[in-house]
Design a protein around this motif. Structure first.
Motif, short mmCIF file in Angstrom:
data_model
loop_
_atom_site.label_atom_id
_atom_site.label_comp_id
_atom_site.label_asym_id
_atom_site.label_seq_id
_atom_site.Cartn_x
_atom_site.Cartn_y
_atom_site.Cartn_z
N THR A 13 0.83 -1.21 0.00
CA THR A 13 0.00 0.00 0.00
C THR A 13 0.86 1.26 0.00
N VAL A 14 1.92 1.24 0.81
CA VAL A 14 2.80 2.41 0.86
C VAL A 14 3.48 2.63 -0.50
N ILE A 15 3.95 1.54 -1.12
CA ILE A 15 4.60 1.67 -2.44
C ILE A 15 3.59 2.20 -3.46
N THR A 16 2.35 1.71 -3.39
CA THR A 16 1.31 2.20 -4.31
C THR A 16 1.08 3.69 -4.14
N LEU A 17 0.95 4.12 -2.88
CA LEU A 17 0.70 5.55 -2.63
C LEU A 17 1.88 6.41 -3.01
N LEU A 18 3.11 5.94 -2.72
CA LEU A 18 4.29 6.71 -3.12
C LEU A 18 4.40 6.80 -4.64
N GLY A 19 4.09 5.67 -5.32
CA GLY A 19 4.13 5.68 -6.78
C GLY A 19 3.09 6.63 -7.35
N LEU A 20 1.88 6.61 -6.78
CA LEU A 20 0.83 7.52 -7.25
C LEU A 20 1.20 8.97 -6.97
N SER A 21 1.78 9.22 -5.78
CA SER A 21 2.16 10.58 -5.43
C SER A 21 3.23 11.11 -6.39
N MET B 275 -0.57 28.15 -7.44
CA MET B 275 -0.87 27.78 -6.07
C MET B 275 -1.98 26.74 -6.00
N GLY B 276 -2.99 26.88 -6.85
CA GLY B 276 -4.09 25.94 -6.83
C GLY B 276 -3.63 24.53 -7.12
N ARG B 277 -2.77 24.39 -8.14
CA ARG B 277 -2.31 23.05 -8.51
C ARG B 277 -1.35 22.48 -7.47
N MET B 278 -0.44 23.31 -6.94
CA MET B 278 0.51 22.80 -5.97
C MET B 278 -0.18 22.45 -4.65
N GLU B 279 -1.21 23.19 -4.26
CA GLU B 279 -1.95 22.86 -3.04
C GLU B 279 -2.69 21.54 -3.19
N ALA B 280 -3.26 21.32 -4.37
CA ALA B 280 -3.95 20.04 -4.61
C ALA B 280 -2.98 18.88 -4.48
N LEU B 281 -1.76 19.05 -5.01
CA LEU B 281 -0.76 18.00 -4.90
C LEU B 281 -0.33 17.80 -3.45
N ASP B 282 -0.16 18.90 -2.70
CA ASP B 282 0.22 18.79 -1.29
C ASP B 282 -0.85 18.06 -0.49
N HIS B 283 -2.13 18.35 -0.76
CA HIS B 283 -3.22 17.67 -0.05
C HIS B 283 -3.17 16.17 -0.30
N PHE B 284 -2.95 15.78 -1.55
CA PHE B 284 -2.90 14.35 -1.87
C PHE B 284 -1.71 13.68 -1.20
N GLN B 285 -0.55 14.37 -1.17
CA GLN B 285 0.64 13.78 -0.55
C GLN B 285 0.43 13.63 0.95
N ARG B 286 -0.19 14.62 1.60
CA ARG B 286 -0.45 14.50 3.04
C ARG B 286 -1.43 13.36 3.31
N PHE B 287 -2.43 13.21 2.44
CA PHE B 287 -3.38 12.10 2.58
C PHE B 287 -2.65 10.76 2.44
N ALA B 288 -1.75 10.67 1.46
CA ALA B 288 -1.02 9.43 1.23
C ALA B 288 -0.14 9.10 2.43
#
Length: 390
Positions: free
Chosen positions: A31-39, A246-259
């Motif tokens: 699961t961690v590898i999947t999330l890191l790969g997706l991130s 900022m909008g795009r980078m914040e969306a990426l940060d949210h997903f990485q924190r979720f992962a």
């Protein structure tokens, strides 16, 4: 019989418990590898989309003018002093920190010209840079060369010009090389020509009216890029199109924190599974451990046997989880990327040695941390009490 052989034989004799511990570590690491790969892929895709968006920083000469426009309707402006940027000064932009993040630097010369009795805005641009700054351009015909112009869709309709025709701009003959398909932007109203041609046409040799910059924002804040460019060009006004970046980078940060949050939760659950399994195994083997101690095995030997078992199970789980995690991230990638996902694969998506090291390291950390307490408990068993249970 050495300790390594004893540990391997214990795993073979207790296949169910070994499989249970293996499953916990395998699911967590995969699961961690999947999330890191997706991130990683989502971040790469985000940068790809930012590149496609075009310019995200605009450099303008400082002026004391008040623009009078609202909702796309311009009423002119009051200009007290209008300066031009020096083309030579723009070279300093390539010397700022993070200059490797500049994907394209597009100088623009603007001027109003008389074309077939109409006042038309003419822009001189570097068409090589425009391939990055305007990736959405669709042209009927071709890019202009010397003595040629490219007409925006509205400008070509208003002036009634087609590719191949000759048109007079400020009394000088130009051939229309092509027309832009409608983009819904201000480019539809403009005639484009090469930078040098426009500078000669408006007597602005060595000067530019504005500069568009396409900056990749991975690894540096866009605000820092603006500050460094402002310091390099003190007579210019530098602005970032922050809503896009900022909008795009914040969306990426949210997903990485979720992962990362999901990964920590799953790792804790996996560690608990291994702990419970190994504790059950130690209780089942209390008499066996008592015999080991009675024939001379020390506490360190018993502890080493338990930890060797956990190490073998963890390494096998880490090796198995790596390809499964990569495959799962590849299958889920279309849900987290825009456009053709195959075109934005992370460079290390097919084989990433770092992810393999993370998979093995994480499996070992989870297994050894969860197996330490059962191993310590087994090592501290009283051999007399253990033998009485026979």
């Amino acid at each position: 019989m050495n300790l390594n052989r004893i540990a391997l034989l214990n795993i073979r004799r207790r296949k169910v418990k070994a499989a249970f511990a293996f499953s916990g570590i395998f699911i967590a690491v995969a699961t961690v590898i999947t999330l890191l790969g997706l991130s990683g892929t989502a971040g790469h895709n985000m940068l790809h989309q930012l590149e496609r968006y075009g310019a995200n920083i605009v450099i303008l000469p400082k002026s004391e003018s008040l623009p009078l426009s609202y909702g796309g309707i311009s009423l002119g402006g009051i200009s007290f002093e209008l300066n031009e940027l020096s083309e030579e000064d723009l070279q300093r932009v390539h010397e700022i920190p993070f200059n490797q993040n500049i994907a394209a630097l597009g100088p623009v010369v603007l001027g109003v010209a008389k074309v077939m009795g109409n006042q038309v805005l003419v822009a001189g641009v570097d068409f090589q840079s425009m391939r990055v700054l305007r990736p959405w351009w669709e042209i009927t015909g071709g890019l202009p060369g010397n003595g040629q112009i490219l007409a925006g869709s509205d400008a070509s309709e208003l002036l009634g010009i087609e590719p191949g025709e000759l048109v007079s701009v400020n009394g000088k003959q130009f051939e229309v090389s092509g027309t832009l398909n409608r983009s819904g932007s201000q480019d539809d109203h403009i005639l484009f020509t090469s930078l040098g041609t426009a500078q000669e046409l408006f007597n602005k040799e060595g000067q530019v009216s504005m500069v568009e910059v396409a900056a990749l924002c991975h690894g540096c804040p866009i605000e820092d890029m603006v500050i460094y460019i402002s310091e390099a060009l003190p007579d210019a006004r530098v602005m970032a199109i922050q809503q896009v970046v900022m909008g795009r980078m914040e969306a990426l940060d949210h997903f990485q924190r979720f992962a990362y949050g999901v990964s920590v939760l799953i790792i804790l659950v996996a560690g608990l599974m291994v702990l419970v399994t190994m504790m059950g195994s130690v209780r089942e083997r209390s008499s066996e451990i008592g015999i080991f101690r009675a024939i001379g095995y020390r506490q360190g030997h018993v502890m080493r046997i338990i930890l060797l078992e956990v190490t073998v199970i963890s390494l096998v789980a880490g090796l198995a989880a790596y390809p499964v995690g990569l495959l799962a991230s590849r299958q889920l990638m279309p849900l987290f990327t825009l456009g053709q996902a195959e075109h934005v694969l992370h460079p290390g998506h097919l084989f990433d040695p770092l992810l393999l090291a993370v998979s093995l390291g994480l499996a070992l950390v989870v297994g050894l941390c969860a197996g330490y307490y059962p191993a310590r408990t087994a090592a501290r068993l009283d051999p007399n009490q253990a033998l009485r249970s026979l």
